[in-house]
Every structure is written in C-alpha cells, then in structure tokens.
Design an enzyme around this catalytic site. Structure first.
Site, PDB file in Angstrom:
ATOM      1  N   ASP A 424      51.593  57.748  36.161  1.00 12.34           N
ATOM      2  CA  ASP A 424      51.551  56.389  36.699  1.00 12.34           C
ATOM      3  C   ASP A 424      52.756  56.227  37.617  1.00 12.34           C
ATOM      4  O   ASP A 424      53.697  57.025  37.583  1.00 12.34           O
ATOM      5  CB  ASP A 424      51.592  55.391  35.535  1.00 12.34           C
ATOM      6  CG  ASP A 424      51.666  53.954  36.005  1.00 12.34           C
ATOM      7  OD1 ASP A 424      50.960  53.612  36.971  1.00 12.34           O
ATOM      8  OD2 ASP A 424      52.436  53.173  35.416  1.00 12.34           O
ATOM      9  N   PHE A 618      51.463  37.825  53.540  1.00 14.96           N
ATOM     10  CA  PHE A 618      51.163  39.251  53.628  1.00 14.96           C
ATOM     11  C   PHE A 618      49.884  39.584  52.869  1.00 14.96           C
ATOM     12  O   PHE A 618      49.647  39.089  51.777  1.00 14.96           O
ATOM     13  CB  PHE A 618      52.326  40.056  53.040  1.00 14.96           C
ATOM     14  CG  PHE A 618      52.114  41.540  53.074  1.00 14.96           C
ATOM     15  CD1 PHE A 618      52.557  42.286  54.153  1.00 14.96           C
ATOM     16  CD2 PHE A 618      51.462  42.196  52.038  1.00 14.96           C
ATOM     17  CE1 PHE A 618      52.358  43.657  54.202  1.00 14.96           C
ATOM     18  CE2 PHE A 618      51.256  43.566  52.074  1.00 14.96           C
ATOM     19  CZ  PHE A 618      51.715  44.292  53.159  1.00 14.96           C
ATOM     20  N   ASN A 886      47.298  49.801  31.355  1.00 15.72           N
ATOM     21  CA  ASN A 886      46.352  50.406  32.286  1.00 15.72           C
ATOM     22  C   ASN A 886      46.403  51.936  32.258  1.00 15.72           C
ATOM     23  O   ASN A 886      45.558  52.597  32.845  1.00 15.72           O
ATOM     24  CB  ASN A 886      46.617  49.914  33.714  1.00 15.72           C
ATOM     25  CG  ASN A 886      48.006  50.288  34.198  1.00 15.72           C
ATOM     26  OD1 ASN A 886      48.978  50.230  33.449  1.00 15.72           O
ATOM     27  ND2 ASN A 886      48.118  50.662  35.448  1.00 15.72           N
TER      28      ASN A 886
END
Length: 1222
Positions: A424, A618, A886
């Site tokens: 990750d 953004f 995750n």
C-alpha cells in the site's frame, strides 16, 4: 452534557465549484426508483427498537477477524492438523496398533499422536486468542449515541444498532456506515479522511441534505424520525443509492451523504449521523474476506518428502512381508520351536495371509522413517523464532512503544522466500508530510537545500572521488613523472568541478527547524525578496501561496502563530512556506481571506484583506486550482496553481517569458525526486469579470447532467492567457527509512509493486520519492480516455488495452540498453479489464518484465485480485503490506500478510500474519529473520529426515538379517527416547539459534537473501543428498556392528554378544553419529548448542545406566547391561569411535571440498569474518559488499547510480574541450 455547540458560520458549499456544490433545487430532485432485487434494506431512523425483530433485524456491529470460534474450533483445527500427510499416516498407524499384529503397545502410538495434534491445536488456539483480543479492543471503542429525549450517552461500538443516531467529534473514526444528517457548519459540510479505506490523502467533502440541516444539536433529536430505503450491503465503496422519507417527503440519497466505517472526521467539530450498515454489512467489512489457512512452501514441500518416505516405507514393508511369507511357507515347517498361533498370524498352510498380517506389522515397525516428532519440533522452533521476532529491539518503535509481532508462527520460513512485495502507499510508504524545499520565481532558482536523493548521490560521488584518488596514487607509484602528469591533466578539471558540487550538496543538507519548511536562501528570506530584480513577481508568487487554497487556520496560543488544516499535505507545506517568508494566512471568513504581510520597510505585520469572489477547486481531471480575489485596491486577480503541463498551455504570449528557465528548473527538481507545481496569475478587468461571473453562476445553479461540463468549460474560459510566476518544489517525506529499506530490498532481489487507492499523479510522485521511479525510466501507462470508456463498447475498450499491452511487451523485449528500466502504471478502471481471464496473463507477462509496477485508484477487491494474480501466475511467494482496512483483502490473499500498526486503525494488523510499526522494519524482518528462519527450518527438516532414516533403516536391515521375523533389535524404551529426548533438543537448537552469518552481515550483504527464493537449502538435490547420507550412515552402523560382534568374543571371558548388546551398541553409534553430524552442520555455536548437543550424548549414557539399574521385570535384557557388559569392554568404545568417524567422514569431505572449490556466498563471508579481514582489509570488505548487491533498476542505489552517470556525463562534456589543450 451540553446540548450541541455553536455552529460555524462558514458555508463552504458556496465556495466549492466542483467538490460539493448543492444546486438550489437539489432536495426537490426526483427520488430513486428501485427496481428488482438488491434494494430491500429499510432503516428506521432514531428507532433502533424496530430493528430488534425480523424482517428488519440486521447483523450487530460486532466484527471478528479470527479463524475460529467456540463452535468451529474443534472441527476446523482437527481438519488443519490432518491436512498434514504424516499426521494422516500416524492416525492410520494408531488405529492399526489396536489390532493384534502390532509390534508395539497401542499407547506408544496413540499417545505421541495425541500429544502432537493437541500441542499444535493449542498453539493455533493461542494465536487466534490474540486476534480475538485485538478484535475486542476495536469492538469496545465508544461512541456517543442518542438514547432518548435528546440525551446522548456513550456506548461501545459493538452495541450500536441500525437506526441509531450517533454523534462523532473531530478526529474520531466512524463506528459504522452512516447517513450524514448535519455538521458543525451551517450548510452541513464536513471533511472526511478516507486514507484507511482507499489510500487517498486528500480530504473528502461530504454534505448533508438541506432538509436535515436543522438537526444540529442534541435537543433536535427528541422527536426526529424518518425511514431510509436503500441498496443491500455490498462492497462498492464509491456508490450508494437510497431514499430518505422524512415528514412525508421523499429525498434521494447519494454517496456524498454517506460516511463509511473506519474513515475519520477532520476539520469539522462534530457531525450527527444515522446508522445504515453495521459490522459485517459495512462496506469496509464487505471488502474483507475470511481469514485463510496459509501453509508455507517448505511445509508443502515437506509433504512431498513424506510421500517419498512413505513410498520407501511401503517398499521395504512389502519386501519384508514377502520375505516373511516365503520364510513361512518353506522354512517354518522345519522350525518345530515356532508353532503356528491360534490366531493364524503365522500359518505355514496360508503364507499369503501371514504375509499380509506381517505387512501391517512392518508398516508400524518401520514407522520411524516418518518422524511424528518432526511436527512437534517444528512447532516448538517456530514459536521460539516468533518470540525472537517479537523481542527484536531493532524492530521496536520507541515513539509508539510498539514491537514487531509474529501473529502466526506457521509462516516464519516463508519470510525468507519472498519474491514479490505488494505494498500500500498511504500510511505504509508515506507519512503524509511535505517539506517546502526549493522554488523558481521569475526564471530564478531559489533554495540551496538538498533532497535526500541529492545528498545520497553526493555521498556516493565523494566515495568515488576518494577511490579515484587512491587509484591515482597507486598509478603514481608504478609510473614515471610524465605519465602521472598526463593522467592528472586529463582528469583535473572534472575532479575540481565534481568536488565543488559534492561538497556544496553535503554542506547544505540539514534538518529543518520548522516542520514542513526546509528552505534556505538569504535572497528572499527576512524580506530580502524586495531587493530582487523582479520584486513584483516575487510578491505575487508569495501571495499566491498564501491565498490559493481551501485551508483553515488554527491559532497556536503558546507561540501566537498559526497551524493549518489543509485538504492535502502540499497545501499545508505551501502555507507554512508563505508564513515563514513573511506572508501569513491568518483568517478566513465566508467572503474574505486575511493575510498578515511583513514588508522590509515596515516595523511589524500588515494585515491585508482579499475578497474571495470564486474558488475553482482542484480535481484530478483539471489538475489545477484557482481563486479569484479582489485586493484592497479593488483590482481583481486570478491566482492559479497546478501541474506544469496544464499551466504552460494556458499562458499568454507575453506571460511565457520565464517558461524556458522555469522548465529547466522543473527538470532539475524532478531529477532530485521533488514534487512540483507551477504558479500563474492574471489581472481581470471589472467588466470582464461581471460578464463571466453571471455565466458562471448560471451554470453553477443549473440542474441536469451537463452542469459539470458547463462549469469546466466556463472555468477554462477564465483560466487562459495567464502570466507565469514560477514553480514550487516540495519533498514528499516518506516514512523514516523507507527509501533505504526499498533500496536494500531491491538489492536483495525482491520485486516491489505499489497498489494504492490514490490518484495516478500522487502515486507517481510517491514512486519518485521512494525511488521506485526515476527520471529517465520509461513509463508505460495503460490508460483509456474518458470518452472512449463512456462511448465505446466493452469489446472495443478491451481491444485497445490489449494492443497497448502487446506494444509495451514488444518495446520491453526489444530494448537493448542495459541501463534501460521500465515502469508499468495502470489505474483501477483499466485493471477491471486486464484482470479478466482472457487478459490477465498478458498483463502479468508485461508486469514481471518491468522494474516497478504501480497500480492507482484500485479498490480493496482489486488489490486482492492483483495479489492473487501475482501469487498464482508466477507461482512464487508474495508478501502484501498495508496499514488500513482497505488493505485487508490483499493481506489475506498474499502468501504472507504484514500489517503496519499505525494510527489508522488496527484492521490490517488484525488480519495480518506479522505486524510491524514502520515500513523500514520490513528490511530486518525479511533480510535477517526471514533469511535465518528459512535456513534454520530447511536444515532442521533435512537433518530430521537424515537421522530418522539412519535409525529406521537399521530396523529393516536387522529384520532381514533375522529372517523377517518382525523382531526389533532395540529395546522399546530406546525407541521411545530416541526422538523424544536423545535427539530432539539438538535439532531444536539448530532451528532456533543457527546463524550462517550475523544480522549485521545479512544487512551488509542483502544478496544472501536470494538463497531463500532460489530454495538452495531445500531443493530436491539437497533433500536427496541428506537422504543418501542417512542411508549410508545406516549401512555403516549396521554392517560395522554385525561384522564386529557377530562371531568373535566380546568380553574377557570369551562371551559373544547377544541381541541386547548388539542393539545397545548400534543405538549408541546412532546417538553419536547423528549428534556429531548436527555439530558439523552448525555454523554458529553458543553455550546452549554445546550443552544440548553434547548433553544429549551424556544423557544417553545416564539413561542407559539408570535403566539398567531398574528391576529386570522392567528393564528385561537391558538389566545392568552398561555396567556389566558394555562399559568394561574396550570393543564397545572402539566400535563407537570407528562407526561415528566413518559415518561423518563423507559429509566432512563434502563440505571441505565445497568450501575450497565451490564456496557459497556465506562461506566466503564466514572466512573473511573468521580471519578478521573485514577489520584488517577495508577495501576487500567493501568490494565484497558491492558484489552482494543484486543488479537492480529501482531503489535509492539505482537512482544514485543514474544521477552519477548524468553528472559524470555533464562533467565529461565540460572537460572534453579542455583536455586536448593540456
């Protein structure tokens, strides 16, 4: 408890253009029309009692990551144990021992099996108990839950139910999936950090429905009720469809109102939400998988060895039973003293049946070929290895007080065979901290600080300079004066230039005094910017840093300065830089930004107000952000920052005067591993702005699918014809030691993939920061345009992707430059196509040819699928490492899962096999502990089979010698003590304490790690070699003892040896031979090994003496055998010495020959250390260390080498025109 808080007056929704805009009639939009299955969930808000009975009774909020529970432990654990082939064999043997044909008592077979299986199950239970305790810590976290009548009380997470209204405060995690009702801001906006879910570092903006905004304090929930109808639980993190029925009106719900479990509330004082999904139904848990049962490759290989030994066992048992049948048929009739038994086991009239019964006897008798104690010994060794890993102070994080933890010890040796690491990004590689390092303003580069890459390159260059000086001095000693002068003339200009560069880089590297600000340049600090040639440009540049953002200032009362809550770490670094350079952002209101400016001609700060007219935020598609402000003089400015490629194409002709110089500086910053952004501005006339703003507001408040496209078009109209101000360069601070760790792992031959939920630009920047990418590396981006994905069919898109994969593979294969390196970069949308069965092998084929692979915007499910593809497609060991929920899927899918116990929850740790506090500890976990554990376990297993073959085959030889009678030459107690006491502790000491080299040497010579992935110590060549050694030793022991004792006097009185004497002497030879063999195998001795190895031999004599003293009813033929028969006989001692020497002589000759003519890497290092050459000859030690680096194209060293090649190339160009003239 106070009823609510004073709400912030900021209405952020009016500032954001793209992020969280609510149209005026949003709540009047049509509700979702649900059709078909999958939308059956009904939630009664603020009425959890409705969910206590079916059909609305949903799962609790209790989560579990354990492998077992009270009900499943016994069947699942027993199944796990009998997946082992040897255990199945011994279960069969234990069952057969209850029959009358057994040569041993049944208890001697059942008890060891029960002990082995019971011990292993107890270890599994202990490890699962630790997982349960960690689950309990999460389940016992508390949250504020509405009880009744506006009263909120704290409840543990596991008691939270669907329908509960909860209050979450700043920096707290969400305990379940919630519908956002209101926040501390008037318009229901809140900021959420989803780093633990998708790896994104930027904060997400969530917004509540306008109809629920009045629910902003605790009293408002007295009479609150509503009904939510929504989709059933599913793993999709980015989608949600539902309706809210409130006050007889139905309002549509979308993902922008959903707060997911394990994400964190940021920059918002508090929010209220109603629970929709709990526990296993929450989206993060839907993305997890059940804890798998993992087995190491060594253990799987061991099963194959068991098959080989079982085949050998069956073979010799068949030979024995055939011999017995023949003996029974033809010779038992002449043996009047061997009458046939009543049970017909030895019946001359039925030799086939007798042979079958003897086959069962032989299978049990020769069972020592398959060592049941091996599994017990391995379990003990692995537990002790795990304790050493847990107690390693070099993997202890002092800041958090967290040690490394081996959460399962089954995979210790697998740590030494890893081929690919899948990591990750956020929280694993990065610490989400930026430092402002350099900038380019008006074509002038400012900042003399050096990045980590530059410093490392400079240090390496300094080492090269010293080495070159040494070589030149050596040349001087062996040449005449003229020759030396010619050499010096040829290199002198380059040497001087090189030293200047090197020393300037090293001198300018220091730790920053202010967090986030590592900038130093007296030309623009302390107000000196006003003396520069383009002072007005510098003023606008610094104001842009202080104004163009969405951050919130927070006053630090102790210092009087401000800290900033920013959506991204880049913004935070820019604001700190602006503050330190005299432009301090200090206040934000609904319509203004206030900046305290320090000018050189003023005595203090001047606070200036800038009216915020518009904010064009953004997005990953726009790659830029702009603000439109009005200054105190009434002038309107557009201030913009973004990717240089996007900004440069929007410059006016007269605004590009600094473009060439800025581009050159951006290239230099990029080569130094820095993240860059370009800054530009534009003056806007009042009339132009009024016309544009009317059109902008019309698009902003429009309804329909074209709204976002209209906004982008109108924003583009304003963001044109800008004037370039300059560029910024910030260093993305990785976690401590990450570049060095990645570099060492790359040198060890490991491949590293990064799987992140972050956007592609961020992931690429991180790739550069941690040296997985570098300038000059060929980047292969597998992508498709948004229009293609939206308009073309799936087949067309797949064809396009397949063509990209094919072209990229051909490009890689045709590349002839030895220094060329390729990086594969792909996002989640493309992964969804390439992971399909018909394309995944082409993708993997390309990926394994690339030096690094970065997968962006991947979901947790995709992380697991990529991990499975690498694991199954390559057939090699994979390791997945992450710190968030995750990452659970890939951690569980990989052969080895490593969780980082950071600040983002414990889900990754709870699902992992090993946990560490920082990524840098992975280097020691693999290169040191992995290397040790693999070699220890491999050597231990090989030795175990050797000693059992040595022991077991002597039984077969004697039985054949004794007419296949089924008679054991050894006493039953000898056989029981052989594995349990006399040879168990030395082999455990081998598995726990053996070190071919020290931990420091492992880290200095990372290439030693490749012995594991190449399986040099547990391949079939070595296994059969040890088996051959066991067969040889068994023959020597049997033949020497039979030859010596068969027909000659054994004692002074002329007595010959009986079976008890021969058996005891053979057993003594076995004990000596196998223990001396393990002593020869060991490279590292401590007092513990000496005690256990030689103590085992002494223990044999003590037991033999004590056993002989026992009553002859128990000791039988062994009564007084040592004192009266063996000890006084010189032949006993001579035979022991002769047999032991002969057994170990071939192995000694083999290792001597190998070390002399074909030494392995660790043999050379052992000799260098033994003769202290590492202390006496530093150059040789350095050269050997350089050889120990696997050739790699990623990592810090590869990047430094590339920088050195570039720098030497430049210097060569400088010196080339000078050298001829000299």
């Amino acid at each position: 408890m106070a009823h609510g808080r004073i709400r912030s007056k900021l209405r952020w929704s009016s500032l954001y253009t793209f992020g969280c805009m609510r149209s005026q009639s949003q709540d009047a939009e049509q509700p979702h029309q649900f059709q078909g299955p999958g939308y059956s969930r009904t939630v009664y808000c603020n009425q959890p009692r409705m969910h206590r009975r079916k059909p609305f009774k949903y799962v609790s909020n209790y989560i579990s990551t354990t492998k077992y529970n009270i009900i499943t432990f016994l069947p699942k654990a027993i199944f796990e144990q009998f997946r082992r082939v040897a255990n199945l064999y011994f279960l069969l043997a234990a069952s057969l021992s209850l029959s009358p044909v057994t040569p041993f008592k049944s208890v001697s077979m059942i008890a060891p099996l029960a002990f082995v299986v019971g011990l292993s199950m107890a270890k599994e239970a202990m490890e699962d108990w630790r997982r349960f305790i960690q689950d309990l810590k999460v389940n016992l976290r508390t949250a504020s839950v509405h009880k009744a009548n506006g009263v909120f009380t704290y409840k543990p997470w596991f008691k939270i139910q669907v329908g509960d209204v909860v209050k979450i405060e700043k920096d707290q995690f969400f305990p379940a999936d919630l519908l956002l009702l209101s926040s501390s801001y008037e318009d229901g906006i809140c900021y959420v950090e989803t780093m633990n879910l998708d790896g994104e570092t930027n904060l997400k903006v969530k917004r509540s429905l306008a109809v629920t905004l009045p629910l902003y304090n605790e009293d408002a929930f007295k009479n609150f009720s509503g009904t939510i109808t929504c989709e059933d639980p599913n793993p999709n993190l980015y989608t949600f469809v539902g309706n809210l029925d409130l006050n007889h009106q139905i309002y549509p719900l979308d993902p922008s109102q959903i707060l997911l479990r394990d994400s964190k509330l940021r920059n918002t004082a508090y929010v209220y939400g109603v629970v929709i999904y709990t526990g296993p139904d929450s989206k993060v848990m839907q993305n997890s998988t059940e804890s798998p049962s993992k087995r190491s490759k060594v253990e799987k290989q061991m099963d194959k060895i068991i098959y080989v030994l079982f085949t050998l066992l069956v073979l010799i048992s068949v030979i024995s039973s055939t011999g017995f049948a023949v003996k029974t048929k033809y010779q038992m009739l002449d043996s009047w003293y061997l009458p046939a038994g009543d049970k017909g086991l030895y019946n001359p009239n039925d030799p086939d049946r007798s042979g079958f019964y003897h086959l069962i006897t032989a299978l049990i008798l020769y069972g020592y070929l398959i060592p049941i104690s091996l599994y017990v010994s391995i379990e003990v060794v692995k537990v002790l290895q795990a304790i050493f890993i847990n107690q390693d102070l070099h993997m202890y994080d002092e800041e958090t007080g967290t040690p490394a933890q081996a959460r399962t010890s089954n995979l210790n040796e697998e740590l030494g065979q890893v081929d690919t690491i899948l990591s990750d990004k956020t929280g694993t590689l990065t610490c989400n901290h930026m430092e402002f390092l350099n900038c380019s303003i008006a074509g002038t580069a400012y900042g003399i600080s050096s990045s980590d890459v530059e410093v490392a390159a400079s240090k390496q260059m300094a080492m090269d300079l010293n080495k070159q000086d040494h070589d030149l001095a050596k040349n001087y000693l062996h040449s005449n004066d003229t020759g030396f002068l010619n050499i010096s003339r040829g290199f002198h200009p380059s040497e001087i230039e090189l030293e200047n560069i090197v020393h300037s880089k090293l001198e300018n590297h220091h730790k920053p005094l202010v967090k986030g600000f590592n900038f130093e340049d007296s030309r623009i600090t302390n107000g000196n910017w006003s003396k520069e040639p383009h002072a007005e440009i510098l003023l606008l540049f610094l104001r842009t840093l202080a104004i163009c953002h969405t951050a919130i200032p927070e006053l630090i009362e102790e210092t009087g300065s401000f800290s900033y809550e920013a959506e991204s770490p880049d913004e935070g670094a820019f604001l700190v830089a602006a503050r330190e350079l005299g432009f301090e952002f200090c206040k934000r209101t609904q319509s203004s930004i206030f900046v305290r400016e320090r000018h050189p001609f003023s005595t203090g700060y001047i606070e200036r107000e800038f009216k915020l007219l518009n904010l064009l935020d953004f997005t990953s598609k726009r790659k830029r952000m702009s603000v439109i402000v009005r200054d105190e003089d009434g002038q309107i400015f557009l201030l913009c920052k973004g990717a240089d490629s996007v900004i440069f194409e929007r410059l006016s002709k007269h605004g590009s005067m600094f473009k060439e110089a800025t581009t050159r500086h951006l290239t230099e910053y990029g080569e130094a591993g820095l993240r860059t952004l370009a800054l530009a501005y534009k003056k806007i006339e009042e009339a132009e702005y009024v016309v544009w703003n009317e059109e902008f507001l019309r698009a902003k408040t429009s309804i329909g699918g074209n709204r976002e496209r209209m906004l982008e078009r109108i924003s583009d109209m304003m963001e044109k014809n800008m004037i370039l101000l300059g560029a910024t360069a910030v260093e993305d601070k990785l976690q401590k030691g990450v570049p060095q760790c990645i570099d060492k792992l790359a040198q060890a031959g490991l491949k590293i993939w990064v799987l992140t939920g972050d956007k592609m630009e961020t992931a690429i920047n991180i790739g550069f920061a941690c040296s997985l990418l570098r300038r000059g590396m060929n980047q292969i981006c597998i992508a498709a345009s948004a229009d293609m994905l939206a308009q073309e069919t799936k087949e067309v898109v797949k064809e396009n992707i397949l063509m990209q994969l094919t072209d990229a593979s051909q490009m890689v294969e045709l590349e002839k430059d030895p220094h060329a390196a390729f990086a594969l970069i792909i996002d989640g949308k493309m992964l969804s196509y390439v992971l399909e069965p018909d394309m995944k092998h082409q993708f993997l084929h390309l990926a394994v040819q690339c030096a690094s692979v970065i997968c962006c915007r991947v979901s947790p499910k995709q992380k697991a699928l990529v991990t499975r593809l690498v694991k199954e497609g390559t057939g090699k060991t994979t390791l997945a490492i992450g710190d968030g929920a995750n990452d659970v899927g890939m951690i569980q899918e990989a052969d080895i899962g490593v969780g980082i116990s950071g600040a983002e929850g414990m889900q990754a740790v709870m699902s992992s096999d090993f946990s560490i506090a920082q990524f840098q500890f992975l280097e020691r976990l693999l290169v040191v502990h992995g290397h040790w554990c693999y070699k220890r376990i491999a050597q231990m297993i090989c030795y175990f089979f050797y000693k059992n073959i040595t022991f077991g085959l002597t039984l077969f030889y004697f039985e054949a010698f004794a007419g296949f009678s089924g008679q054991s030459v050894y006493d039953d107690w000898y056989m029981l003590l052989f594995n349990a006491v006399l040879t168990s502790l030395p082999v455990i000491s081998l598995g726990v304490f053996e070190q071919d080299v020290s931990s420091e040497v492992c880290l200095h010579f990372p290439a030693l790690y490749q012995q594991g992935p190449k399986n040099l110590f547990f391949d079939w060549y070595r296994i059969f070699g040890w088996m051959g050694n066991g067969i040889y030793s068994s023959l020597v022991i049997f033949l020497f003892n039979i030859f010596i004792f068969y027909d000659q006097a054994f004692r002074r009185g002329g007595e010959t040896a009986d079976m008890a004497v021969v058996g005891t002497n053979m057993f003594t030879c076995i004990i000596w031979a196998v223990n001396c063999q393990i002593a020869l195998t060991m490279s590292h001795f401590t007092w513990i090994q000496h005690l256990l190895v030689w103590g085992s031999i002494v223990t044999w004599y003590i037991l033999l003496f004590l056993y002989g003293m026992v009553s002859p009813v128990t000791s039988r033929n062994a009564f007084m055998i040592f004192i009266e028969a063996l000890a006084p006989a010189p032949l006993y001692w001579i035979t022991t010495l002769l047999v032991t020497t002969t057994c170990n002589l071939p192995y000694f000759a083999h290792i001597s020959f190998q070390r002399e003519f074909f030494p392995m890497d660790h043999h050379i290092i052992q000799e260098i250390k033994y003769y202290r050459k590492d202390k006496e000859d530093g150059n040789m030690w350095t050269e050997e260390r350089s050889k120990a680096r696997q050739e790699t194209k990623i990592g810090f060293s590869a990047r430094v080498d590339a920088s050195i090649r570039q720098l030497k190339g430049r210097l060569h160009k400088i010196s080339s025109p000078i050298s001829p003239s000299l």
